[in-house]
Design a protein around this motif. Structure first.
Motif, PDB file in Angstrom:
ATOM      1  N   VAL A 189       7.530   9.813   5.772  1.00 13.84           N
ATOM      2  CA  VAL A 189       6.667  10.849   6.356  1.00 13.84           C
ATOM      3  C   VAL A 189       6.956  12.213   5.756  1.00 13.84           C
ATOM      4  CG1 VAL A 189       6.078  12.040   8.507  1.00 13.84           C
ATOM      5  CG2 VAL A 189       6.315   9.569   8.491  1.00 13.84           C
ATOM      6  N   LYS A 190       8.215  12.498   5.473  1.00 16.31           N
ATOM      7  CA  LYS A 190       8.552  13.812   4.910  1.00 16.31           C
ATOM      8  C   LYS A 190       8.421  13.859   3.394  1.00 16.31           C
ATOM      9  CE  LYS A 190      11.350  15.229   8.745  1.00 16.31           C
ATOM     10  NZ  LYS A 190      12.613  15.668   9.273  1.00 16.31           N
ATOM     11  N   LEU A 191       8.432  12.715   2.730  1.00 15.57           N
ATOM     12  CA  LEU A 191       8.296  12.704   1.270  1.00 15.57           C
ATOM     13  C   LEU A 191       6.849  12.895   0.841  1.00 15.57           C
ATOM     14  CD1 LEU A 191       9.395  12.162  -1.642  1.00 15.57           C
ATOM     15  CD2 LEU A 191       8.788   9.775  -1.244  1.00 15.57           C
ATOM     16  N   LEU A 192       5.958  12.112   1.414  1.00 12.40           N
ATOM     17  CA  LEU A 192       4.554  12.189   1.028  1.00 12.40           C
ATOM     18  C   LEU A 192       3.856  13.292   1.809  1.00 12.40           C
ATOM     19  CD1 LEU A 192       3.600   8.393   0.939  1.00 12.40           C
ATOM     20  CD2 LEU A 192       4.153   9.884  -0.985  1.00 12.40           C
ATOM     21  N   PRO A 193       3.252  14.266   1.122  1.00  9.42           N
ATOM     22  CA  PRO A 193       2.539  15.321   1.831  1.00  9.42           C
ATOM     23  C   PRO A 193       1.371  14.720   2.608  1.00  9.42           C
ATOM     24  CG  PRO A 193       2.732  15.813  -0.525  1.00  9.42           C
ATOM     25  CD  PRO A 193       3.189  14.410  -0.317  1.00  9.42           C
ATOM     26  N   ASN A 194       1.409  14.851   3.932  1.00 11.21           N
ATOM     27  CA  ASN A 194       0.318  14.287   4.737  1.00 11.21           C
ATOM     28  C   ASN A 194      -0.146  15.296   5.763  1.00 11.21           C
ATOM     29  OD1 ASN A 194       1.608  13.393   7.482  1.00 11.21           O
ATOM     30  ND2 ASN A 194       3.052  12.771   5.903  1.00 11.21           N
TER      31      ASN A 194
ATOM     32  N   GLY B  40       0.816  -1.212   0.000  1.00  5.96           N
ATOM     33  CA  GLY B  40       0.000   0.000   0.000  1.00  5.96           C
ATOM     34  C   GLY B  40       0.844   1.252   0.000  1.00  5.96           C
ATOM     35  N   VAL B  41       1.922   1.243   0.786  1.00  4.33           N
ATOM     36  CA  VAL B  41       2.842   2.388   0.808  1.00  4.33           C
ATOM     37  C   VAL B  41       3.479   2.553  -0.568  1.00  4.33           C
ATOM     38  CG1 VAL B  41       4.986   3.274   1.783  1.00  4.33           C
ATOM     39  CG2 VAL B  41       3.267   2.269   3.279  1.00  4.33           C
ATOM     40  N   GLY B  42       3.872   1.442  -1.177  1.00  9.75           N
ATOM     41  CA  GLY B  42       4.445   1.505  -2.517  1.00  9.75           C
ATOM     42  C   GLY B  42       3.474   2.100  -3.524  1.00  9.75           C
ATOM     43  N   ALA B  43       2.205   1.765  -3.395  1.00 12.91           N
ATOM     44  CA  ALA B  43       1.179   2.320  -4.288  1.00 12.91           C
ATOM     45  C   ALA B  43       1.019   3.824  -4.064  1.00 12.91           C
ATOM     46  CB  ALA B  43      -0.151   1.600  -4.078  1.00 12.91           C
ATOM     47  N   LEU B  44       1.083   4.262  -2.816  1.00  8.43           N
ATOM     48  CA  LEU B  44       0.999   5.702  -2.532  1.00  8.43           C
ATOM     49  C   LEU B  44       2.176   6.442  -3.143  1.00  8.43           C
ATOM     50  CD1 LEU B  44      -0.150   5.641   1.205  1.00  8.43           C
ATOM     51  CD2 LEU B  44      -1.527   6.294  -0.784  1.00  8.43           C
ATOM     52  N   VAL B  45       3.376   5.887  -2.999  1.00  8.13           N
ATOM     53  CA  VAL B  45       4.574   6.514  -3.575  1.00  8.13           C
ATOM     54  C   VAL B  45       4.471   6.542  -5.093  1.00  8.13           C
ATOM     55  CG1 VAL B  45       7.078   6.298  -3.882  1.00  8.13           C
ATOM     56  CG2 VAL B  45       6.057   5.964  -1.620  1.00  8.13           C
ATOM     57  N   SER B  46       4.032   5.444  -5.697  1.00  8.91           N
ATOM     58  CA  SER B  46       3.879   5.379  -7.145  1.00  8.91           C
ATOM     59  C   SER B  46       2.901   6.441  -7.643  1.00  8.91           C
ATOM     60  CB  SER B  46       3.392   3.982  -7.539  1.00  8.91           C
ATOM     61  OG  SER B  46       3.091   3.925  -8.907  1.00  8.91           O
ATOM     62  N   LEU B  47       1.778   6.588  -6.952  1.00 10.50           N
ATOM     63  CA  LEU B  47       0.786   7.589  -7.340  1.00 10.50           C
ATOM     64  C   LEU B  47       1.345   9.002  -7.168  1.00 10.50           C
ATOM     65  CD1 LEU B  47      -2.107   8.044  -8.326  1.00 10.50           C
ATOM     66  CD2 LEU B  47      -2.839   7.986  -5.940  1.00 10.50           C
ATOM     67  N   PHE B  48       2.041   9.237  -6.078  1.00 11.51           N
ATOM     68  CA  PHE B  48       2.664  10.541  -5.821  1.00 11.51           C
ATOM     69  C   PHE B  48       3.643  10.896  -6.944  1.00 11.51           C
ATOM     70  CE2 PHE B  48       6.499  12.603  -4.065  1.00 11.51           C
ATOM     71  CZ  PHE B  48       5.978  13.857  -3.788  1.00 11.51           C
ATOM     72  N   VAL B  49       4.538   9.979  -7.279  1.00 10.78           N
ATOM     73  CA  VAL B  49       5.557  10.229  -8.312  1.00 10.78           C
ATOM     74  C   VAL B  49       4.903  10.437  -9.677  1.00 10.78           C
ATOM     75  CG1 VAL B  49       7.488   9.172  -9.577  1.00 10.78           C
ATOM     76  CG2 VAL B  49       7.397   9.053  -7.075  1.00 10.78           C
ATOM     77  N   HIS B  50       3.929   9.598 -10.013  1.00 12.66           N
ATOM     78  CA  HIS B  50       3.233   9.754 -11.296  1.00 12.66           C
ATOM     79  C   HIS B  50       2.580  11.128 -11.408  1.00 12.66           C
ATOM     80  CE1 HIS B  50       0.737   8.917 -14.776  1.00 12.66           C
ATOM     81  NE2 HIS B  50      -0.299   9.342 -14.069  1.00 12.66           N
TER      82      HIS B  50
END
Length: 128
Positions: free
Chosen positions: A111-116, A74-84
């Motif tokens: 935590v610092k990469l993905l805006p949350n 799930g974290v990988g999917a969030l990162v993939s969506l963020f980068v895309h």
């Protein structure tokens, strides 16, 4: 002499993991808020990515307050969506992470990469 104790377990059928996505539009028209309910895990990431990757909204906020379980897939999917989204000039934020979700992001060092944000309103306000 050895004594063996036989323990019998009743086989329970595991319920398949499910993730529901509910799209809610923002008042300004350029932001889309999508509420996630269920598990964002190995079993659900394919449909998650297939559904959200083509999203045309300029700013996407994922309301994760209903996510009951988040794993590394799930974290990988969030990162993939963020980068895309970043690569095509669009933005992304997550809001309302549960304690378990925040812990997974912390362990992954993201935590610092993905805006949350603590709440959807804060994620929308930060973009405006």
């Amino acid at each position: 002499m050895f004594k063996y104790r036989v323990v019998r377990y009743r086989a329970e059928l595991m319920q398949p993991a499910q993730l529901d996505l509910e799209k809610l539009s923002s008042s300004n028209g350029t932001t889309l808020v999508t509420r996630l309910n269920g598990k964002l895990s190995l079993e659900t990431v394919h449909n998650f990515i297939q559904t959200l990757r083509p999203e045309p909204a300029a700013h996407l906020v994922l309301d994760m307050s209903g996510v009951t379980f988040l794993d590394s897939a799930g974290v990988g999917a969030l990162v993939s969506l963020f980068v895309h989204r970043r690569n095509v000039g669009k933005s992304f934020a997550i809001a309302g992470l549960t304690q378990q979700g925040m812990a997974v992001l912390q362990v992954a060092g993201l935590v610092k990469l993905l805006p949350n944000f603590p709440a959807v309103e804060a994620a929308i306000a930060a973009k405006n």
